[in-house]
Design a protein around this motif. Structure first.
Motif, mmCIF file in Angstrom:
data_model
loop_
_atom_site.group_PDB
_atom_site.id
_atom_site.type_symbol
_atom_site.label_atom_id
_atom_site.label_comp_id
_atom_site.label_asym_id
_atom_site.label_seq_id
_atom_site.Cartn_x
_atom_site.Cartn_y
_atom_site.Cartn_z
ATOM 1 N N ILE A 170 0.583 -1.289 0.680
ATOM 2 C CA ILE A 170 -0.034 -0.097 0.211
ATOM 3 C C ILE A 170 0.887 1.101 -0.180
ATOM 4 C CG2 ILE A 170 -2.185 1.138 1.495
ATOM 5 C CD1 ILE A 170 -2.913 -1.366 2.372
ATOM 6 N N GLY A 171 2.190 1.074 0.863
ATOM 7 C CA GLY A 171 2.551 2.477 0.965
ATOM 8 C C GLY A 171 3.512 2.795 -0.670
ATOM 9 N N THR A 172 3.955 1.753 -0.911
ATOM 10 C CA THR A 172 4.502 2.086 -3.058
ATOM 11 C C THR A 172 3.064 1.983 -3.891
ATOM 12 O OG1 THR A 172 6.326 -0.119 -2.267
ATOM 13 C CG2 THR A 172 5.644 0.863 -4.154
ATOM 14 N N TRP A 173 2.748 2.098 -3.699
ATOM 15 C CA TRP A 173 1.479 1.859 -4.182
ATOM 16 C C TRP A 173 0.903 3.377 -4.201
ATOM 17 C CZ3 TRP A 173 -4.436 2.626 -3.221
ATOM 18 C CH2 TRP A 173 -5.415 2.913 -4.160
ATOM 19 N N SER A 174 0.604 3.973 -3.377
ATOM 20 C CA SER A 174 -0.037 5.300 -2.638
ATOM 21 C C SER A 174 1.223 6.157 -3.203
ATOM 22 C CB SER A 174 -0.361 5.310 -0.978
ATOM 23 O OG SER A 174 -1.043 4.526 -0.389
ATOM 24 N N ALA A 175 2.438 6.139 -2.751
ATOM 25 C CA ALA A 175 3.802 6.761 -2.992
ATOM 26 C C ALA A 175 3.603 7.265 -4.476
ATOM 27 C CB ALA A 175 5.659 6.369 -2.579
ATOM 28 N N PHE A 176 3.299 6.525 -5.377
ATOM 29 C CA PHE A 176 3.370 6.301 -6.781
ATOM 30 C C PHE A 176 2.026 6.772 -7.321
ATOM 31 C CE2 PHE A 176 6.748 3.270 -6.453
ATOM 32 C CZ PHE A 176 7.808 4.042 -7.573
ATOM 33 N N SER A 177 1.192 6.570 -6.595
ATOM 34 C CA SER A 177 0.061 7.472 -7.288
ATOM 35 C C SER A 177 -0.226 8.787 -6.811
ATOM 36 C CB SER A 177 -1.479 6.613 -6.300
ATOM 37 O OG SER A 177 -1.590 5.369 -6.080
ATOM 38 N N GLY A 178 0.801 8.942 -5.408
ATOM 39 C CA GLY A 178 1.439 10.887 -5.191
ATOM 40 C C GLY A 178 1.790 11.766 -6.078
ATOM 41 N N ILE A 179 2.436 10.354 -6.752
ATOM 42 C CA ILE A 179 3.543 10.890 -7.975
ATOM 43 C C ILE A 179 3.066 11.469 -8.896
ATOM 44 C CG2 ILE A 179 4.963 10.727 -9.341
ATOM 45 C CD1 ILE A 179 6.321 9.174 -6.537
ATOM 46 N N THR A 180 2.005 10.154 -9.842
ATOM 47 C CA THR A 180 0.806 10.765 -10.736
ATOM 48 C C THR A 180 -0.035 11.827 -10.471
ATOM 49 O OG1 THR A 180 1.233 7.871 -10.998
ATOM 50 C CG2 THR A 180 -1.044 8.845 -11.996
ATOM 51 N N ALA A 181 -0.558 12.003 -9.504
ATOM 52 C CA ALA A 181 -1.700 12.741 -9.260
ATOM 53 C C ALA A 181 -1.022 14.138 -9.300
ATOM 54 C CB ALA A 181 -1.929 12.881 -8.035
ATOM 55 N N ALA A 182 0.058 14.497 -9.523
ATOM 56 C CA ALA A 182 0.998 15.508 -8.850
ATOM 57 C C ALA A 182 1.151 16.160 -10.192
ATOM 58 C CB ALA A 182 2.279 15.625 -8.101
ATOM 59 N N ILE A 183 2.356 15.376 -11.225
ATOM 60 C CA ILE A 183 2.545 14.938 -12.212
ATOM 61 C C ILE A 183 1.691 15.200 -13.450
ATOM 62 C CG2 ILE A 183 5.307 14.189 -11.692
ATOM 63 C CD1 ILE A 183 4.245 12.211 -13.643
ATOM 64 N N GLY A 184 0.338 14.425 -13.447
ATOM 65 C CA GLY A 184 -0.517 14.403 -14.096
ATOM 66 C C GLY A 184 -0.908 15.930 -15.174
ATOM 67 N N PRO A 185 -1.339 16.864 -14.299
ATOM 68 C CA PRO A 185 -2.170 17.771 -15.096
ATOM 69 C C PRO A 185 -0.916 18.193 -15.390
ATOM 70 C CG PRO A 185 -2.901 16.956 -12.460
ATOM 71 C CD PRO A 185 -1.406 16.270 -12.806
ATOM 72 N N VAL A 186 0.490 18.814 -15.284
ATOM 73 C CA VAL A 186 1.512 19.283 -15.336
ATOM 74 C C VAL A 186 1.866 18.952 -16.456
ATOM 75 C CG1 VAL A 186 4.024 20.540 -15.135
ATOM 76 C CG2 VAL A 186 2.845 20.278 -12.773
ATOM 77 N N ILE A 187 1.768 17.921 -16.785
ATOM 78 C CA ILE A 187 2.467 17.415 -18.301
ATOM 79 C C ILE A 187 1.240 16.753 -19.836
ATOM 80 C CG2 ILE A 187 2.402 15.006 -19.876
ATOM 81 C CD1 ILE A 187 4.369 13.741 -17.240
ATOM 82 N N GLY A 188 -0.228 16.853 -18.900
ATOM 83 C CA GLY A 188 -1.085 17.028 -19.925
ATOM 84 C C GLY A 188 -1.760 18.572 -19.619
ATOM 85 N N GLY A 189 -1.125 19.441 -19.410
ATOM 86 C CA GLY A 189 -1.353 20.554 -19.377
ATOM 87 C C GLY A 189 0.011 21.629 -20.604
ATOM 88 N N PHE A 190 0.446 20.825 -20.072
ATOM 89 C CA PHE A 190 1.943 21.253 -21.433
ATOM 90 C C PHE A 190 1.485 20.692 -22.530
ATOM 91 C CE2 PHE A 190 5.844 19.637 -23.275
ATOM 92 C CZ PHE A 190 6.443 21.047 -23.799
ATOM 93 N N LEU A 191 0.895 19.298 -22.884
ATOM 94 C CA LEU A 191 0.468 19.307 -23.476
ATOM 95 C C LEU A 191 -0.749 19.795 -24.558
ATOM 96 C CD1 LEU A 191 0.738 15.130 -23.482
ATOM 97 C CD2 LEU A 191 2.526 16.435 -24.527
ATOM 98 N N VAL A 192 -1.230 20.168 -23.408
ATOM 99 C CA VAL A 192 -3.088 21.269 -24.122
ATOM 100 C C VAL A 192 -1.989 22.449 -24.702
ATOM 101 C CG1 VAL A 192 -4.633 22.262 -23.535
ATOM 102 C CG2 VAL A 192 -4.295 19.561 -22.888
ATOM 103 N N GLU A 193 -1.418 22.845 -24.291
ATOM 104 C CA GLU A 193 -0.801 23.963 -24.124
ATOM 105 C C GLU A 193 -0.101 24.505 -25.616
ATOM 106 O OE1 GLU A 193 1.812 27.666 -21.585
ATOM 107 O OE2 GLU A 193 1.418 25.835 -20.491
ATOM 108 N N HIS A 194 1.389 24.013 -25.704
ATOM 109 C CA HIS A 194 2.245 23.549 -26.561
ATOM 110 C C HIS A 194 2.033 22.743 -27.746
ATOM 111 C CE1 HIS A 194 4.881 26.016 -24.193
ATOM 112 N NE2 HIS A 194 4.190 25.360 -23.299
ATOM 113 N N TYR A 195 1.115 22.028 -27.572
ATOM 114 C CA TYR A 195 0.252 20.884 -28.747
ATOM 115 C C TYR A 195 -1.182 21.218 -29.025
ATOM 116 C CZ TYR A 195 5.127 19.846 -28.204
ATOM 117 O OH TYR A 195 6.640 19.289 -28.084
ATOM 118 N N SER A 196 -2.044 19.664 -28.182
ATOM 119 C CA SER A 196 -3.548 20.499 -28.569
ATOM 120 C C SER A 196 -4.256 18.815 -27.300
ATOM 121 C CB SER A 196 -3.801 19.903 -29.981
ATOM 122 O OG SER A 196 -3.421 18.477 -30.350
ATOM 123 N N TRP A 197 -5.163 19.427 -28.053
ATOM 124 C CA TRP A 197 -6.162 18.828 -26.184
ATOM 125 C C TRP A 197 -5.987 17.266 -26.673
ATOM 126 C CZ3 TRP A 197 -10.593 15.656 -27.585
ATOM 127 C CH2 TRP A 197 -11.339 16.289 -28.789
#
Length: 535
Positions: free
Chosen positions: A156-183
């Motif tokens: 659970i600790g490993t799963w939660s840690a990676f889930s936290g990383i995903t939650a953090a970087i997901g919107p940033v990566i998605g926002g970068f792709l939307v802003e510089h390329y397309s939705w």
């Protein structure tokens, strides 16, 4: 972004799983990798789409109700079918159903990226929600079925840690792709993850099933709750443009209410209900779910509109908007270990009253910024306070739900609380849209009356009012006139956004009150937990 990170009770669903099927250390490791990838699909999608919505609205010429449906079509089927997805995995094989969910989700993500209009995008999102309803509970059940209780804590600790990383970087990566390329690229993020996930599952993850004597799948209950939620959501979203007196609106609302009432009746009589109503006789369980309904309605409904404010009013890029809530995620991640011990130290009542009360302050602080507010002095403090309030709440909430019933029902209780949080956000996005549109229109009408601008420009703006701050100004007018009109539109949106945040603050306070009324104190909760543990 309307569902940041993990909903409540996800760890609880893992902890409450049955005795694991013996398997090799290699199989356990690969299963953990698969569950992390599976959860990442859902987490990334839940946060990236909100950042992409302003770009989708502009590119496809969509109204605000259209972009609400882009989110709601997904959330509707996920919330309605989540409990059924878990039951299907127990019956037909958790790995099999998990893989089907991953495949459907991946194909639907590709379909979203290929959509050339709002209608096909909404349909693809609905299919995505069905896939997620099979995928999400399967990822939790696979950990329970593969890891013995002595190893689940580390998993659970490993799963939660990676889930936290995903939650953090997901919107940033998605926002970068939307802003510089397309939705469409924001949806295509899921495709390579899904393909890798399916390959790992096919080659490395062992199969497991639940109780062979379980009753029939509650198809009628699932159909009724889906119909009921769909009817209410349709009425709330479409009423601003069609009017409450329109036949489709009141008919949808009526069908929704009747379907939900029938759902309760069916669940009370069903031999194997997806929602065992008897659990709500337990005071702590009922109180925890009331708190969840109110608080996660506030969270999901308000944060749906935050990226629209940041991008369309404050002028943020999609990348910056995606990164705006990183302090929220970081606060929850850093405080998770501390908040996990609060129930042992103080009992469940104190943190479940204090946490939502702090969150209410955070929501209220979001109502302060105007049209030209800086992030660090306006949004950042509100995000940090909200993150603190949710951090104090989530772990004690999970513990309270788990401890409120016997260990044989802990998995069911966790699944119900998880589904309640998603249904709350589903309904709140639709309801808050009503609030925002009403306040927007009221303020816009007042602003237009005070402006001395050409009647043709006013007419053009009025025709686009369903797009809210996403409306586009026509050319051919002096810059000063266009600037004044844009300012009026932004002020109108901020007026509606403030009402949304104040309603969210009120719901958070009500959730604190519900905890004060229903949740038992430390001594009573401990006695009940010991009794349940010995059953």
């Amino acid at each position: 972004m309307s569902q940041i990170g993990k909903p409540p009770c996800e760890e609880g669903a893992i902890l409450s799983g049955e005795q694991a099927t013996p398997c090799s250390a290699s199989s356990r490791r690969w299963t953990l990798v698969a569950t992390i990838l599976g959860s990442s699909l859902a987490f990334i999608d839940g946060t990236v789409v909100n950042v992409a919505l302003p770009n989708i609205q502009r590119t496809l010429g969509a109204t605000t109700s259209d972009v609400q449906w882009v989110m709601e079509s997904y959330a509707l089927f996920l919330a309605s079918l989540l409990l059924v997805g878990g039951a299907l995995g127990d019956r037909f094989g958790r790995k099999r159903v998990f893989m089907i969910g991953a495949g459907v989700f991946t194909l639907a993500s590709i379909g979203c990226s290929m959509s050339s209009g709002v209608g096909p995008l909404i349909a693809a999102r609905a299919i995505q929600g069905i896939g997620a309803a099979l995928l999400v509970p399967g990822s939790l059940a696979l950990i329970s079925a593969t890891f013995p209780p002595s190893e689940r804590g580390a998993a659970i600790g490993t799963w939660s840690a990676f889930s936290g990383i995903t939650a953090a970087i997901g919107p940033v990566i998605g926002g970068f792709l939307v802003e510089h390329y397309s939705w469409p690229l924001a949806f295509l993020i899921n495709a390579p993850l899904g393909i890798v996930l399916l390959a790992i599952c096919a080659a490395k993850v062992p199969e497991s099933k639940g109780n062979a004597d379980a009753g029939p799948i509650d198809v009628l209950g699932a159909s009724l709750v889906t119909m009921g939620l769909a009817g209410l959501v349709f009425a709330f979203i479409e009423a601003p443009s069609r009017g409450w007196t329109a036949a489709p609106i009141w008919l949808a609302a009526l069908i929704g209410i009747i379907a939900l009432l029938l759902f309760v009746r069916v669940e009370l009589r069903a031999a194997s209900p997806m929602l065992p109503m008897a659990l709500f006789r337990e005071r702590n369980f009922a109180g925890a779910n009331m708190l969840t309904l109110l608080l996660y309605a506030a969270l999901g409904g308000s944060l749906f509109f935050l990226p629209l404010n940041l991008i369309q009013v404050q002028g943020y890029g999609a990348t910056a908007a995606g990164a705006a809530l990183l302090p929220f995620i970081a606060t929850m991640f850093l405080l998770s270990r501390w908040t996990g011990s609060l129930v042992d130290r103080f009992g469940p009542k104190l943190p479940l009253v204090t946490g939502p009360a702090i969150a209410a302050v955070g929501f209220a602080m979001f109502a302060l910024p105007s049209t030209e507010s800086t992030y660090w002095t306006s949004f950042f403090p509100a995000i940090c306070i909200l993150g603190l309030g949710m951090s104090v709440t989530v772990a004690p909430l999970t513990t309270t739900v788990m401890n409120s019933v016997g260990k044989e029902l802990a998995g069911t209780a966790s699944g119900i609380n998880n589904a309640v949080s998603r249904a709350a956000a589903l309904l709140a996005i639709a309801l808050f849209g009503l609030v925002l549109v009403f306040a927007f229109n009221t303020t816009l009408d007042a602003e237009l009356r005070s402006l001395h601008v050409p009647a043709a420009l006013v007419s053009t703006v009025v025709e686009q009012r369903q797009k809210l701050a996403g409306m586009e100004m026509p050319g051919g007018y002096p810059d000063a006139v266009i600037s004044a009109m844009k300012h009026a539109v932004k002020l109108s949106f901020v007026s509606g956004f403030r009402w949304v945040m104040l309603v969210s603050a009120a719901l958070a306070l009500l959730s604190a009150v519900s905890a004060w009324v229903f949740i038992e104190g430390k001594q009573a909760a401990r006695a009940k937990f010991n009794s349940a543990k010995n059953r």
